[in-house]
Design a protein around this motif. Structure first.
Motif, PDB file in Angstrom:
ATOM      1  N   GLY A   7     -40.148 -19.567  29.093  1.00 56.17           N
ATOM      2  CA  GLY A   7     -38.965 -19.312  29.595  1.00 56.17           C
ATOM      3  C   GLY A   7     -38.679 -20.022  27.912  1.00 56.17           C
ATOM      4  O   GLY A   7     -39.498 -19.313  26.623  1.00 56.17           O
ATOM      5  N   PRO A   8     -38.276 -21.193  27.477  1.00 52.73           N
ATOM      6  CA  PRO A   8     -36.759 -21.417  26.282  1.00 52.73           C
ATOM      7  C   PRO A   8     -38.210 -21.653  25.472  1.00 52.73           C
ATOM      8  O   PRO A   8     -39.387 -22.174  25.797  1.00 52.73           O
ATOM      9  N   ILE A   9     -37.683 -21.653  24.028  1.00 54.58           N
ATOM     10  CA  ILE A   9     -39.411 -22.008  23.010  1.00 54.58           C
ATOM     11  C   ILE A   9     -39.007 -23.397  23.226  1.00 54.58           C
ATOM     12  O   ILE A   9     -37.766 -24.030  23.206  1.00 54.58           O
ATOM     13  N   PRO A  10     -39.896 -24.180  23.273  1.00 53.00           N
ATOM     14  CA  PRO A  10     -40.024 -25.307  22.707  1.00 53.00           C
ATOM     15  C   PRO A  10     -39.183 -26.529  22.306  1.00 53.00           C
ATOM     16  O   PRO A  10     -39.675 -25.895  20.930  1.00 53.00           O
ATOM     17  N   ARG A  11     -39.134 -27.429  21.982  1.00 52.89           N
ATOM     18  CA  ARG A  11     -38.207 -27.943  21.144  1.00 52.89           C
ATOM     19  C   ARG A  11     -38.813 -28.955  20.895  1.00 52.89           C
ATOM     20  O   ARG A  11     -39.361 -29.706  19.627  1.00 52.89           O
ATOM     21  N   SER A  12     -39.740 -29.589  21.708  1.00 52.40           N
ATOM     22  CA  SER A  12     -40.626 -30.778  21.444  1.00 52.40           C
ATOM     23  C   SER A  12     -42.307 -30.457  22.690  1.00 52.40           C
ATOM     24  O   SER A  12     -42.083 -29.756  23.253  1.00 52.40           O
ATOM     25  N   ARG A  13     -43.170 -31.547  21.909  1.00 51.48           N
ATOM     26  CA  ARG A  13     -44.455 -30.891  22.827  1.00 51.48           C
ATOM     27  C   ARG A  13     -44.714 -32.727  23.286  1.00 51.48           C
ATOM     28  O   ARG A  13     -44.353 -33.167  22.059  1.00 51.48           O
ATOM     29  N   PRO A  33     -40.568 -34.915  30.989  1.00 53.53           N
ATOM     30  CA  PRO A  33     -39.564 -33.959  30.464  1.00 53.53           C
ATOM     31  C   PRO A  33     -39.016 -33.063  30.783  1.00 53.53           C
ATOM     32  O   PRO A  33     -39.013 -32.020  31.569  1.00 53.53           O
ATOM     33  N   GLY A  34     -38.054 -32.844  29.575  1.00 55.00           N
ATOM     34  CA  GLY A  34     -36.854 -30.948  30.297  1.00 55.00           C
ATOM     35  C   GLY A  34     -37.987 -29.701  30.209  1.00 55.00           C
ATOM     36  O   GLY A  34     -39.073 -29.974  29.799  1.00 55.00           O
ATOM     37  N   ALA A  35     -37.130 -29.201  30.402  1.00 52.37           N
ATOM     38  CA  ALA A  35     -37.726 -27.563  30.629  1.00 52.37           C
ATOM     39  C   ALA A  35     -38.364 -27.238  29.142  1.00 52.37           C
ATOM     40  O   ALA A  35     -38.468 -26.218  28.681  1.00 52.37           O
ATOM     41  N   ASP A  36     -37.160 -27.613  28.188  1.00 57.68           N
ATOM     42  CA  ASP A  36     -37.012 -27.483  26.802  1.00 57.68           C
ATOM     43  C   ASP A  36     -38.818 -28.341  25.911  1.00 57.68           C
ATOM     44  O   ASP A  36     -39.484 -27.757  25.162  1.00 57.68           O
ATOM     45  N   VAL A  37     -39.536 -28.764  26.719  1.00 56.44           N
ATOM     46  CA  VAL A  37     -40.483 -29.805  26.413  1.00 56.44           C
ATOM     47  C   VAL A  37     -41.410 -29.389  26.802  1.00 56.44           C
ATOM     48  O   VAL A  37     -42.348 -28.746  27.561  1.00 56.44           O
ATOM     49  N   GLU A  38     -42.575 -28.309  25.954  1.00 59.32           N
ATOM     50  CA  GLU A  38     -43.822 -28.177  26.280  1.00 59.32           C
ATOM     51  C   GLU A  38     -45.091 -29.218  26.505  1.00 59.32           C
ATOM     52  O   GLU A  38     -45.526 -30.299  25.829  1.00 59.32           O
ATOM     53  N   VAL A  39     -45.849 -28.580  27.907  1.00 61.17           N
ATOM     54  CA  VAL A  39     -46.545 -30.001  28.169  1.00 61.17           C
ATOM     55  C   VAL A  39     -47.970 -29.275  27.897  1.00 61.17           C
ATOM     56  O   VAL A  39     -48.428 -28.323  28.921  1.00 61.17           O
ATOM     57  N   ILE A  40     -48.368 -30.088  27.545  1.00 65.35           N
ATOM     58  CA  ILE A  40     -50.313 -29.056  27.026  1.00 65.35           C
ATOM     59  C   ILE A  40     -51.135 -30.187  27.780  1.00 65.35           C
ATOM     60  O   ILE A  40     -50.954 -31.636  27.303  1.00 65.35           O
TER      61      ILE A  40
END
Ligand SMILES: NC(=O)c1ccc[n+]([C@@H]2O[C@H](COP(=O)([O-])OP(=O)(O)OC[C@H]3O[C@@H](n4cnc5c(N)ncnc54)[C@H](OP(=O)(O)O)[C@@H]3O)[C@@H](O)[C@H]2O)c1
Length: 251
Positions: A7-13, A33-40
């Protein structure tokens, strides 16, 4: 790092150190966290991390991280931050080994101190440095009521948590004014995998309750959160109990 992101390029991690931690995952669930947040999710076992990711019902990135391999922590932080400095790092690694076992094999005691204290110091100094350089970021540290006063039944765990708690308070002060915030979380007894088979202590709580309390604290300005909140008063009382009495009643 294994990328399961689509999906979309994350704006935050957001980075969870101890990616399978019940409390850490509950914090993430509460933050939602929203779909635009990358969860590591970072940890030592890829399969367990992938399974943990499924419980969040969202794409996650999985990264190899061993809390006891302190020599690798700067390089680990540099590698993660090369893809974008995390906005939030949750430090949730921890082990609780029964005292009798640690006394039978003192290497287990060393491992408990490395996992619960030293590894947090090295990882958080490294990530904190990157956040400070950028001028923003939040660190969540899972301390414990065990940091308040050592108990004869788990002096090694208590000492490691007391060290971590002291480090977190000092580091938070060092970071003050840099744009980087450190939230210190002090849960009491949390029913779950770590405490399986143990009798619940007074004011016992759940990973979900800790997650909700941390998410609420992150929305506000607190620097410390007790879970449940009345534990703060109990902790004050615990500090005042004379030692011979404490020796008898602490469990
Ligand atoms: N449960 C409680 O009553 C309680 C109360 C107060 C504070 N805390 C603290 O809250 C934090 C989270 O606890 P929890 O209840 O969520 O426990 P948990 O579910 O057992 O999670 C512990 C996490 O630490 C990871 N871990 C252990 N050793 C590691 C190592 N060498 N390298 C990398 N990861 C390692 C585990 O990964 P694996 O999947 O590889 O095992 C797991 O992800 C801990 O710091 C704990 O001390 C817990």
């Amino acid at each position: 790092m294994t990328n399961h992101r689509a999906g979309p390029i994350p704006r935050s991690r957001v980075l969870l150190l101890g990616g399978t931690s019940e409390i850490g995952l509950a914090i993430l669930a509460a933050l939602d966290p929203g779909a635009d947040v990358e969860v590591i999710l970072a940890g030592r076992d890829g399969q367990r991390l992938a399974a943990a990711g499924k419980t969040l019902h969202r794409p996650v990135t999985v990264a190899r991280y061993d809390a006891m391999d302190t020599a690798s922590h700067q390089a680990f932080a540099d590698e993660i931050c090369a893809g974008g400095v995390p906005d939030l790092v949750i430090a949730a690694t921890g082990i609780l080994i029964p005292q009798e076992q640690a006394e039978r094999d003192v290497r287990l005691a060393a491992g408990m101190i490395e996992t619960n204290f030293t590894g947090h110091v090295t990882a958080l100094l490294a990530f904190g440095g990157h956040m400070r350089q950028r001028g923003s970021g939040t660190i969540v540290v899972l301390s414990s009521v065990a940091a308040v006063r050592p108990r004869k039944f788990n002096p090694v765990y208590g000492a490691a948590k007391a060290g971590l708690d002291a480090f977190a308070r000092g580091f938070a002060d060092e970071l003050h004014g840099t744009g980087v915030r450190l939230l210190l979380v002090r849960p009491g007894f949390v029913t779950g995998r770590m405490t399986e088979g143990m009798d619940p202590a007074p004011l016992a709580t759940t990973p979900r309750a800790v997650g909700i309390a941390v998410a609420a604290a992150l929305r506000g300005k607190k620097s410390t959160v007790w879970v449940p909140a009345p534990l703060a008063g109990l902790a004050t009382a615990m500090r005042l109990i004379p030692r011979p009495v404490w020796r008898k009643i602490s469990r």
